[in-house]
Enzyme design. Structure first.
Site, mmCIF file in Angstrom:
data_model
loop_
_atom_site.group_PDB
_atom_site.id
_atom_site.type_symbol
_atom_site.label_atom_id
_atom_site.label_comp_id
_atom_site.label_asym_id
_atom_site.label_seq_id
_atom_site.Cartn_x
_atom_site.Cartn_y
_atom_site.Cartn_z
ATOM 1 N N ASP A 101 39.101 34.235 53.837
ATOM 2 C CA ASP A 101 38.534 35.171 52.868
ATOM 3 C C ASP A 101 37.433 36.006 53.512
ATOM 4 O O ASP A 101 37.465 36.253 54.727
ATOM 5 C CB ASP A 101 38.000 34.401 51.651
ATOM 6 C CG ASP A 101 38.223 35.151 50.354
ATOM 7 O OD1 ASP A 101 37.510 36.145 50.146
ATOM 8 O OD2 ASP A 101 39.097 34.756 49.561
ATOM 9 N N HIS A 135 33.167 37.560 47.606
ATOM 10 C CA HIS A 135 34.459 37.086 47.099
ATOM 11 C C HIS A 135 34.787 35.694 47.626
ATOM 12 O O HIS A 135 35.204 34.807 46.873
ATOM 13 C CB HIS A 135 35.559 38.071 47.487
ATOM 14 C CG HIS A 135 36.904 37.739 46.910
ATOM 15 N ND1 HIS A 135 37.783 36.877 47.521
ATOM 16 C CD2 HIS A 135 37.505 38.155 45.771
ATOM 17 C CE1 HIS A 135 38.873 36.766 46.800
ATOM 18 N NE2 HIS A 135 38.743 37.535 45.717
ATOM 19 N N SER A 300 43.017 36.116 42.177
ATOM 20 C CA SER A 300 42.261 35.403 43.207
ATOM 21 C C SER A 300 41.656 34.127 42.635
ATOM 22 O O SER A 300 41.683 33.064 43.266
ATOM 23 C CB SER A 300 41.127 36.286 43.749
ATOM 24 O OG SER A 300 41.618 37.350 44.515
#
Length: 823
Positions: A101, A135, A300
């Site tokens: 990520d 994120h 996600s």
């Protein structure tokens, strides 16, 4: 091929991004763009669902959360991970989860001691775990964060950073990270690879096999790869979600509906449907950079939740067998234990269903089963006395006859029912399936005598008297009666008693002690309910305060129903006590009607109730829902009309209104009020409010009204709390309520309510005659027209005769009624 303005703007944005990327990172080469509808499909990216982009995330510090317990993620609660952590003691310990990520905030307190390995794949890599976007930290928090957000808080993390701050990367970097995940320390002799690799990213090219070899290599080593589906909504799941080796995950809303942006389709590699399963994907609370927390949306988050469930499942198998499950049995357990969704709109678009950590952990741990049967016949015909079985240590509570899956051990099993003596037995649950039969003994009784002054208005059509043990959550009883009783029998004990009568405020008595053979008198006094019900369904004080202030300013007496998610909204039976219902939904993403809510609303309107709903994103979330469209007869034109000035339609009931949606308080801001339109085939739907035009852009309607035979409905495509001017807000509410009920056809409404009630036929005939006597000529005409329209009119029937009798004796004002009744 015509290119729409939004797509053109999006394509130009991507070209600008590529140019800037090449300037900032000249050492990298982007994967060549593969021709696609959006012109960007070949780039691997982290999903940025429309809702995530349009709302600025609110960041919470650890300290601020201590006074805001409501910010516990509903996502883990929906998949039952908290129950697994707390009741079974399984937290994901012994399981390693890889995350590819944007990185991870290595200093976040939720990850202390959990990051086993870290690698930064950019040039000039950071030796310490970092995240320049947030994120990756959010994803990691969902998987293994603290008890507020983590599904498997005992799991360990192996993190690779391959995405830049704008959340883009290249296939080459991803392949390098996937190969590193297969053996992080480069020594095949040490078992340091993750058991699971989470990929909360992808591209939109369905047949892109660039990553397939690397992912197949992970699967060959027994590593489960979990990936999100594309976030463009339909048209295939993209890569790597389409690979057969990947467990592809779609996103669902809070009410188990398919998220607007989640995709589905048939994989070109396996010719099977994707996604494989689904998980919550909206308003998911988790960790954020700098030790904070926030809520995010998109597939996600769904993929991360499933990775957490997989970690719990593997942890259960380690506890049971001393080693984790093999890859194929793990996949089978995750898919077979999913909670199948029966909603036909969702169907196979959610794969096998929504992840269920409780069920998957029980299957992986090879639990024993125990069926508990209880004998305790009902003692009263008019009293609901459900028999329940509970296991106090696990806080499990199920109906009698249920089968429990338990670890082989000794357990305390408790059975209870209203009117019977509760009993607890200790039983040894062995590995084989077993059953337990229990017999309850009658409880001693006392008598309650109700002393009532009667009802100030019409006698209620139904009475419910709830008995709930004081300080306990068992042996509840509910009396369902047609008339208010003079006395009742109750089991000996200390009770909280609530009396609900149709049309009147409930009365609550606490700590009422009933003794064996005793007679206790209770005085009751009833107060009639107002005509207006406000359902407060935002659960955020600033939104609630705005509506409460307006109703107070208008001097409108009303009853407030505070919506509790686990208990659901008001029933149609409850709402039928009110002429009009205002239902306000707050500014939280995903705070919309559930399917159960819509079903009750439909029943209420069918009985003649007037209804108004307020909330941004209602049409965006539910615009394709058949029941929503049936009730509100509304379609979605734009997710955001862009214009914030609203005005009434000329000659319409709200023609005098003009106001701004301009609130600036944090939870009142309207980020994207819907732009809507009345459905073309909906003859009874009209536009009440519109957004003011801006240049050549026509934003659409802001409120739709629906007029049925005995009811009226309003959908405000924005939140009332978004109007900062209290005078304008109050004027909108007053004008809306006037249209809803000011000239309503009371005779027809009363007729609907009466025909849907459970009164005796003889009493119904008497009440019908009273309705006719109290009606105006216009009311009676509306009632006659309705009867003819629905083939219910018949000369000589008591209702028609009563109308004729009143009309003939009523003089010239009733001439049209006589004419209509005679033809």
């Amino acid at each position: 091929m015509l290119i729409s303005f939004p797509k053109l703007k999006r394509s130009l944005s991507i070209l600008l991004y590529v140019f800037l990327f090449s300037l900032l990172f000249p050492q990298l080469t982007l994967t060549p763009l593969i021709a696609g509808d959006d012109g960007q499909s070949g780039i691997y990216r982290i999903s940025a669902s429309e809702s995530s982009v349009k709302r600025q995330a609110r960041i919470f510090s650890d300290e601020s959360l201590k006074s805001q317990p409501e910010y516990v993620s509903w996502g883990p609660a929906r998949i039952a991970s908290g129950r697994v952590n707390q009741k079974l003691g399984i937290t994901g310990s012994g399981v390693r989860v890889g995350i590819i990520d944007t990185g991870i905030d290595g200093n976040h307190p939720d990850f202390k001691g959990k990051i086993l390995k870290w690698r930064d794949f950019f040039d000039n890599p950071s030796a310490l775990p970092v995240d320049n976007n947030g994120h990756g930290t959010h994803v990691a928090g969902i998987i293994a964060g603290g008890p507020r957000c983590g599904v498997a808080p005992g799991a360990s993390l192996i993190v690779a950073r391959v995405f830049d701050p704008p959340r883009r990367t290249t296939a080459a970097m991803i392949i390098s990270a996937l190969q590193w995940m297969a053996d992080p320390d480069g020594n095949p002799e040490t078992p340091d690879q993750p058991h699971i690799v989470n990929c909360s990213w992808g591209n939109d090219v369905n047949d892109d096999d660039t990553l397939k070899e690397s992912i197949s290599a992970l699967a060959a080593r027994g590593i489960l790869v979990v990936a999100e589906v594309s976030d463009r909504g339909g048209a295939g799941c993209g890569s790597p979600a389409n690979f057969g080796e990947v467990l592809a995950v779609g996103a669902l809303t809070r009410n188990d509906r398919l998220s607007y942006w989640t995709s589905w389709g048939v994989s070109p590699f396996t010719y099977r449907r994707k996604p494989d399963m689904a998980a919550p994907g909206e308003n998911i609370f988790s960790c954020w950079n700098n030790g904070g927390y926030t809520m995010k949306d998109g597939p996600s988050t769904s993929a991360a939740l499933v990775s957490g469930v997989a970690a719990l499942t593997l942890s259960a198998s380690i506890l049971k067998n001393g080693k984790p499950l093999q890859l194929q049995p793990l996949r089978e357990i995750l898919l077979s234990s999913a909670d199948k969704l029966t909603d036909p709109y969702v169907g196979e678009k959610a794969g096998k269903g929504i992840a269920d950590s409780w069920e998957s952990v029980l299957r992986a741990g090879d639990m024993a089963t125990l069926k508990v049967n209880v004998t305790a016949p009902a003692r009263w015909a008019d009293c609901e006395t459900p028999i329940t079985v509970s296991i106090p240590e696990l806080e499990l509570r199920e109906p009698a006859g249920s089968t429990f899956q338990l670890k082989p051990a000794e357990w305390n099993i408790r059975a209870s029912s209203f009117g019977w003596v509760s009993t607890t037995v200790n039983t040894d649950v062995e590995e084989a399936d077993s059953s337990l039969d229990l017999v309850l003994e009658p409880a001693p009784l006392g008598e309650l005598n109700f002393q009532s002054e009667g009802f100030p208005g019409q006698s209620p059509e139904w009475v419910e008297i709830f008995f709930e043990p004081s300080g306990a959550a068992e042996a509840r009883g509910v009396w369902n009666l047609r008339n208010f009783p003079q006395s009742l029998q109750a089991p000996a004990g200390i009770w909280n008693i609530r009396i609900s009568c149709q049309g009147y405020f409930p009365i609550v008595f606490k700590q009422i002690a009933v003794e064996k053979g005793s007679s206790l008198s209770i005085a009751t006094s009833f107060r009639a309910l107002p005509a207006l019900l406000w359902v407060d369904d935002d659960r955020l004080t600033p939104c609630s305060d705005a509506v409460a202030e307006s109703l107070s300013r208008l001097g409108m007496e009303h009853h407030v129903y505070e919506y509790v998610p686990n208990n659901g909204g008001p029933s149609a039976r409850f709402m039928a006590q009110f002429d009009t219902v205002i239902w306000t939904l707050g500014n939280r993403l995903g705070n919309v009607f559930t399917q159960a809510d819509l079903e009750e609303i439909e029943k209420y309107i069918a009985q003649g109730g007037n209804f108004m709903a307020s909330g941004q994103d209602l049409a965006w979330y539910l615009g394709k829902d058949a029941l929503f469209r049936k009730i509100f007869q509304t379609g979605l034109k734009h997710d955001d009309g862009l214009v914030r000035t609203v005005e009434g339609i000329d000659s319409g009931p709200l023609a005098d209104l003009r106001f701004e949606i301009d609130a600036t308080e944090k939870w009142q801001i309207q980020f994207s009020p819907d732009s809507v339109y009345p459905l073309p085939m909906a003859n009874s739907a009209i536009t009440l409010l519109k957004y003011s035009s801006s240049g050549n852009f026509v934003p659409g309607d802001a409120a739709i009204g629906v007029e049925a035979d005995a009811s009226r409905v309003i959908l405000l495509a924005f939140g009332l709390e978004g109007i900062s001017d209290p005078l304008n807000r109050a004027q909108l509410i007053r004008s809306s309520l006037k249209w809803l009920g000011g000239d309503r056809r009371s005779a027809l409404k009363k007729y609907f309510r009466l025909m849907n009630s459970s009164v005796d036929p003889a009493v119904r005939e008497l009440l019908l005659s009273r309705i006719v006597q109290d009606s105006t000529p216009g009311d009676l005409l509306s009632l006659l027209n309705f009867l003819r329209k629905n083939n219910l009119y018949e000369k000589g029937q008591p209702l028609v005769e009563a109308i004729m009798k009143i009309a003939i004796s009523g003089g010239s004002d009733y001439e049209k009624v006589v004419e209509e009744a005679s033809r």
